[in-house]
Structures are given as C-alpha cells and as structure tokens.
Write a protein that holds these residues in place. Structure first.
Motif, short mmCIF file in Angstrom:
data_model
loop_
_atom_site.label_atom_id
_atom_site.label_comp_id
_atom_site.label_asym_id
_atom_site.label_seq_id
_atom_site.Cartn_x
_atom_site.Cartn_y
_atom_site.Cartn_z
N CYS A 1 -6.95 4.55 -5.39
CA CYS A 1 -8.09 4.99 -4.57
C CYS A 1 -7.70 6.27 -3.84
N GLY A 2 -8.55 6.71 -2.92
CA GLY A 2 -8.23 7.92 -2.15
C GLY A 2 -8.81 9.18 -2.78
N CYS A 3 -8.43 10.31 -2.20
CA CYS A 3 -9.10 11.58 -2.48
C CYS A 3 -9.02 12.03 -3.94
N MET A 4 -7.89 11.77 -4.59
CA MET A 4 -7.75 12.19 -5.99
C MET A 4 -8.82 11.56 -6.88
N MET A 5 -9.24 10.35 -6.53
CA MET A 5 -10.19 9.62 -7.37
C MET A 5 -11.59 10.22 -7.30
N VAL B 1 -1.61 -0.90 -4.05
CA VAL B 1 -2.71 0.04 -3.83
C VAL B 1 -2.11 1.44 -3.70
N TYR B 2 -2.55 2.35 -4.55
CA TYR B 2 -2.14 3.75 -4.43
C TYR B 2 -3.25 4.53 -3.76
N ASN B 3 -3.02 4.92 -2.50
CA ASN B 3 -4.03 5.67 -1.75
C ASN B 3 -3.65 7.15 -1.85
N THR B 4 -4.35 7.88 -2.71
CA THR B 4 -3.89 9.20 -3.13
C THR B 4 -4.45 10.35 -2.31
N CYS B 5 -3.80 11.51 -2.45
CA CYS B 5 -4.19 12.76 -1.79
C CYS B 5 -4.26 13.85 -2.85
N THR B 6 -5.16 14.80 -2.68
CA THR B 6 -5.27 15.86 -3.66
C THR B 6 -5.35 17.24 -3.01
N VAL B 7 -4.87 17.33 -1.76
CA VAL B 7 -5.04 18.58 -1.02
C VAL B 7 -4.25 19.73 -1.66
N ARG B 8 -3.09 19.40 -2.24
CA ARG B 8 -2.31 20.38 -3.00
C ARG B 8 -1.87 19.75 -4.31
N GLU B 9 -1.62 20.59 -5.32
CA GLU B 9 -1.28 20.07 -6.64
C GLU B 9 -0.07 19.14 -6.61
N ASN B 10 0.93 19.44 -5.76
CA ASN B 10 2.14 18.59 -5.79
C ASN B 10 1.86 17.16 -5.32
N ALA B 11 0.78 16.99 -4.51
CA ALA B 11 0.39 15.63 -4.11
C ALA B 11 -0.03 14.85 -5.36
N CYS C 1 0.87 -1.19 0.00
CA CYS C 1 0.00 0.00 0.00
C CYS C 1 0.89 1.23 0.00
N ARG C 2 0.74 2.08 -0.98
CA ARG C 2 1.51 3.32 -0.99
C ARG C 2 0.56 4.46 -0.62
N THR C 3 0.90 5.14 0.46
CA THR C 3 -0.04 6.13 1.00
C THR C 3 0.48 7.55 0.83
N PHE C 4 -0.37 8.40 0.34
CA PHE C 4 -0.08 9.83 0.23
C PHE C 4 -1.06 10.53 1.17
N GLY C 5 -0.71 11.74 1.61
CA GLY C 5 -1.71 12.50 2.35
C GLY C 5 -1.70 12.34 3.85
N CYS C 6 -2.85 12.57 4.45
CA CYS C 6 -2.94 12.76 5.91
C CYS C 6 -3.17 11.45 6.66
N ASN D 1 -5.86 9.02 5.50
CA ASN D 1 -5.47 8.12 4.43
C ASN D 1 -4.60 6.99 4.98
N ALA D 2 -3.73 7.33 5.92
CA ALA D 2 -2.88 6.30 6.51
C ALA D 2 -3.76 5.25 7.19
N LYS D 3 -4.79 5.72 7.87
CA LYS D 3 -5.70 4.80 8.55
C LYS D 3 -6.45 3.94 7.52
N ASP D 4 -6.91 4.56 6.45
CA ASP D 4 -7.59 3.78 5.40
C ASP D 4 -6.65 2.71 4.84
N SER D 5 -5.37 3.08 4.67
CA SER D 5 -4.41 2.10 4.14
C SER D 5 -4.27 0.90 5.06
N GLU D 6 -4.36 1.16 6.37
CA GLU D 6 -4.27 0.03 7.32
C GLU D 6 -5.47 -0.91 7.12
N LYS D 7 -6.60 -0.32 6.72
CA LYS D 7 -7.77 -1.17 6.45
C LYS D 7 -7.55 -1.98 5.16
N PHE D 8 -6.97 -1.34 4.13
CA PHE D 8 -6.69 -2.11 2.90
C PHE D 8 -5.73 -3.26 3.22
#
Ligand code: SAH
Ligand code: SF4
Ligand code: F3S
Length: 482
Positions: free
Chosen positions: A122-126, A86-96, A50-55, A58-65
C-alpha cells in the motif's frame, strides 16, 4: 491502544454496515474470529509486521494498520517470516521505489517457502498505475494491493483476499472522505503524530505527492482536539501535527479556522507538554503563526521550513511561490520573534535548468539562514510531474559535484549552530535507551537536537533537565541534573 468501538456491539449476523468506520469494525470482528481459529489450528499466535517507507504521514498510516491488525488478534513480530506483512511505500524519489523492489525480490523466495504468508502493498507508490501493472505482472505472489485513499478499508480487503483466494487490487483515484476513529497502535507511548490535513494542492513542479495523495483536506478541529485529549489521557506528552502544508490548515472547512488558532486550542490540552508540526510551506507562513509560537509555552522552538532552492528563478520554475528574499525575510522574522529558534530545511540539487549561478544562490541562503540541519536531496525525475518533461535536465556528474559541495557547507553551518547550546542546562524528553551504550538514554531538546546521557529505561517519556556537557556536531553528550 484505544478501543474506539466496542466489539460486543457488532452483530455479525446482521447485514454488513455501509457507514465507516463501522463497516471496517465489522470486518475486524469477523477476522478476529478467523484469527482465533487459525491460532487453534497452528497452536501459536498469528504475527504481523509493517514496513514503512517515506514520511511521517506514512508512519502514521502504519500505526493505523498496526492498530487494525492488533484488533484482529495479530501480534507484532520482528521475524522475517510473519503471517501478514504490510509494505507501506513511498514514491517521492526514485530510490524510495528501488528499495521496495529490492525487498520484493526477497519476498518471492520467502513466499515460496511459506505460501500462507500474506503480503499487502500500500502507500504512495500504489497510486501510480505503472507500478501496479508491474507488480501484477512481475510479482503475482502479492496478496493485496491498495492505495492511499482507502487505507481504512484494510480489514475488508483482507477478508476479500481470504474469500477470493487470489490477489485483490483496490486503488481509488481520489477521495473527499476522512474516516475518523480507526484504531491505532503507537510506536512510542509518549509521543504521537496527529494528522491535521491530508493531501496537497501546491503542485510544486518536481513533486509527485499531490498526484498520489490527492487534494488537500482538513480534519475538523473537534476531531483533532478530541484525538489529542485522548492521547494525553493515554500518556502522550508530545504531539506532532502532520500535513504537507500545515499553514494552509482549515481554510476550506465549513467553519474556517487558521493553523495558528488550532495551535492555541492544542496548547490548552492538559498533559501535552510539547507541540511540533510538519511541514510548513514558506508561502503560507503567517505573522499570526510566528506570534502564537513566540507566546507559547508548549510549541517547540523548532521550525522546519523547506527552502528547496535559493535561486528565485529556480523557485519560480518549481512553482514554490516565494523568492530568495522573501525566504530570508521569513527567517529573519522567526529569529527576531524567537532568537533561540532552531531552523531546519529541505534542499533539492539539480532541478532541471539549475545553473552554477543558481546553485551559488542556494549556498548563499545556507550561509545566511544558518540552518541547524538540512535534508539535502538530488533531484529525482517523477513521471507525470511538469518538471519531468522540462528540458535541460542537469548531467549527473554536475549534480553530484554540487551535492557534495552543498553537503560540506551544510555540515559546517549546522555544526556551528548546534554547538551554540554547549554548557547550558535544558529540558530533554527521553525517548529510548541508547542503542550503543546500554547505561545511557537518548532524548531530544525542544530544538529537536539529540542528547545522550547516563540513565535508564525508567526515564523514557519523561522530561528531565540535562546539562549539555559536550557538543559533538549534530548531538550532545550530557549529565542529568537534580
Ligand atoms: N510538503 C513538504 C515536503 C514533502 S516531500 C514541503 O512542501 O516541504 C519532502 C521533501 O522531498 C521535499 O521538501 C523536497 O525537498 C523533497 N522532494 C520532493 N520531490 C522531490 C524530487 N522529485 N526530487 C528530489 N527531492 C524531492
Ligand atoms: Fe510536494 Fe510542494 Fe506539496 Fe510539499 S507543498 S508535498 S513539495 S507539492
Ligand atoms: Fe513519500 Fe508519500 Fe510521504 S510519496 S514522502 S510517503 S506522502
């Protein structure tokens, strides 16, 4: 890992259950059989990553995956090539977002060499329709795309992908569902995040989170407390209660309860030694919470209170619903009740229309509030948010200059703040063997400051007294006592 539901009770010949999480346990069992068959064919274990980006959410969701994948029989691997990533993505800022696209470029080559490697995004970007369109068009080798509202459906989506033989996309617009009792595989044995709310209703004008995480929902206190009791039985000593705005916890429940009341209940749980929470919105910080914290033996004396800007004018444009004066008043209230408290914050530089005077107000708050540390961000325009269409976007060079000035000041004040505990002996929760010095371990004070001291892996997860011999700016070197 807890086994929430006994696999033996699930009858694969019976119709697929409709209720959650039973439905997903059914698919996990189905896939467990599939995994063992593949293992026999390949003569090895199937692996996941699981590769986790973001807060922390998301880290908690990755533990569920990870928990769900382990139930299916996959084993964790650090290799580049795995059977499912699994790519658990973040979109809070463009660089994410950019970081994720960077990875996808590499994955294309990998997937050509290893066509059986399953890729799940999966995650916020999606939750952004434009992103999903782009992925479908430019990255057709992706196997599964799903969003933040249906993370619990992960097993069902894997099964669908296997049956269908091509890309599966399932994004929900929103949900009022909270699915309890999913398996979870913790990154650390001795500490854990615990969701208390999902989503956000605040609509700060720069922020995309309310659009990608949906409306705020609170978990029932009984479910939260049961989870923490189970965690304590499983060796967890520190919990971090998670929500975009923990201070508004419980207001919309059938039997409303405040965040402060919830904390009092968590405090009673045997085995839990440290309680943290994240994030507090200043507009909802109650005197009751400060009082509960001040009287608590377990709640860590660390408060993360995002400022965003020190200018009341900008704060209004940001829809933050507090002023500079109110923020400083809260800081004062916290320090009065708990003089040793450590304060951290988030600050955005270059919000549309921010003038030099506005920026000076931010610097002024940094000086007055004396943060132990501050996460500083360059404003990033997020499509769909009110700020994206505001006029007067600040030119890049002006923002960079302000950002550097802010970094410098934050560096100075946080160094002074952190150094204040030099010479003291304080409890440290040991987290890991030091990455550079193998004879050292690294842990944290309740103030969240990092401490390195001589020790070995047997100390991990224990709270020990450490003499803080030398302050090094953002961390301490120490010696264990007793
Ligand atoms: N719910 C939390 C924060 C979640 S996002 C809160 O209200 O504090 C974490 C941080 O990212 C925010 O505090 C903010 O400082 C930063 N951030 C959010 N949107 C941003 C944007 N568009 N540009 C730059 N920073 C942003
Ligand atoms: Fe974003 Fe504001 Fe909600 Fe935090 S409170 S997640 S900054 S909208
Ligand atoms: Fe990023 Fe989503 Fe968290 S956008 S900051 S991972 S809620």
């Amino acid at each position: 890992m807890f086994h929430m539901i006994d696999f033996d009770q699930i009858d694969l010949l019976a119709p697929v259950p409709n209720g959650e999480p039973m439905r997903q346990y059914y698919f996990m069992k189905l896939l467990k059989n599939w995994v063992s068959k593949r293992e026999e064919e390949l003569g090895r274990k199937l692996t996941y990553q699981c590769r986790t980006f973001g807060c922390q959410m998301n880290a908690k969701d990755s533990e569920k995956f990870a928990g769900m994948l382990e139930e299916m029989g996959f084993v964790s691997s650090e290799e580049d090539v795995v059977d499912i990533v699994v790519y658990n993505t973040c979109t809070v800022r463009e660089n994410a977002n950019q970081r994720v696209y960077g990875h996808l470029g590499n994955l294309k080559t990998l997937k050509k060499k290893h066509p059986d490697m399953m890729i799940a995004m999966c995650g916020c970007m999606m939750q952004e329709p434009d992103v999903v369109e782009k992925l479908k068009k430019s990255y057709p080798f992706i196997d599964i795309i799903f969003g933040t509202h249906n993370i619990f459906q992960f097993p069902e989506l894997i099964q669908k992908r296997i049956e269908k033989g091509s890309m599966v996309v399932d994004i929900w617009d929103g949900t009022d569902m909270i699915v309890e009792n999913l398996p979870s595989e913790r990154k650390y044995k001795f500490k854990s995040g615990v969701n208390i709310t999902y989503g956000c209703n605040n609509f700060c004008s720069y922020c995309i989170v309310p659009y990608v995480r949906g409306r705020e929902r609170s978990r029932n206190p009984e479910d939260i407390l049961k989870e923490i009791e189970d965690l304590a039985k499983d060796g967890v000593v520190e919990v971090m209660l998670l929500g975009q705005n923990v201070n508004s916890y419980g207001k919309t429940l059938e039997h409303p309860i405040s965040f402060a009341e919830l904390l009092k209940e968590v405090e009673k749980i045997d085995g839990i030694e440290r309680i943290r929470f994240m994030t507090s919105h200043p507009k909802d910080l109650s005197p009751e919470l400060i009082e509960v914290m001040a009287n608590s033996k377990k709640i860590c004396r660390h408060f993360h209170l995002p400022l965003q800007s020190g200018s009341s004018r900008v704060l209004k444009e940001m829809n933050r619903r507090y002023t500079k004066e109110r923020y400083l008043e809260l800081v004062e209230n916290l320090r009065e009740a708990m003089p040793d408290i450590s304060l951290t914050t988030d600050i955005i530089v270059g919000f549309p229309g921010e003038t030099e005077e506005d920026f000076q107000e931010t610097l002024d708050v940094v000086e007055k509030a004396r943060f132990d540390s501050a996460y500083t961000f360059i404003y990033s325009k997020r499509t769909g948010t009110p700020a994206a269409t505001m006029e007067n976007q600040v030119p890049e060079d002006v923002v960079k200059d302000r950002f550097n000035r802010l970094l410098k000041l934050v560096g100075q004040t946080s160094k002074e703040q952190t150094n204040r505990m030099e010479g003291m002996t304080l409890p440290v929760l040991v987290e890991e063997v030091n990455r550079q010095l193998p004879d050292y371990v690294t842990g944290r004070l309740e103030y969240n400051t990092v401490v390195h001291f001589p020790g070995d892996a047997s100390l991990i997860g224990k709270i020990v007294n450490v003499h803080l011999t030398k302050a090094k700016g953002f961390y301490y070197m120490g010696e264990m006592e007793g």
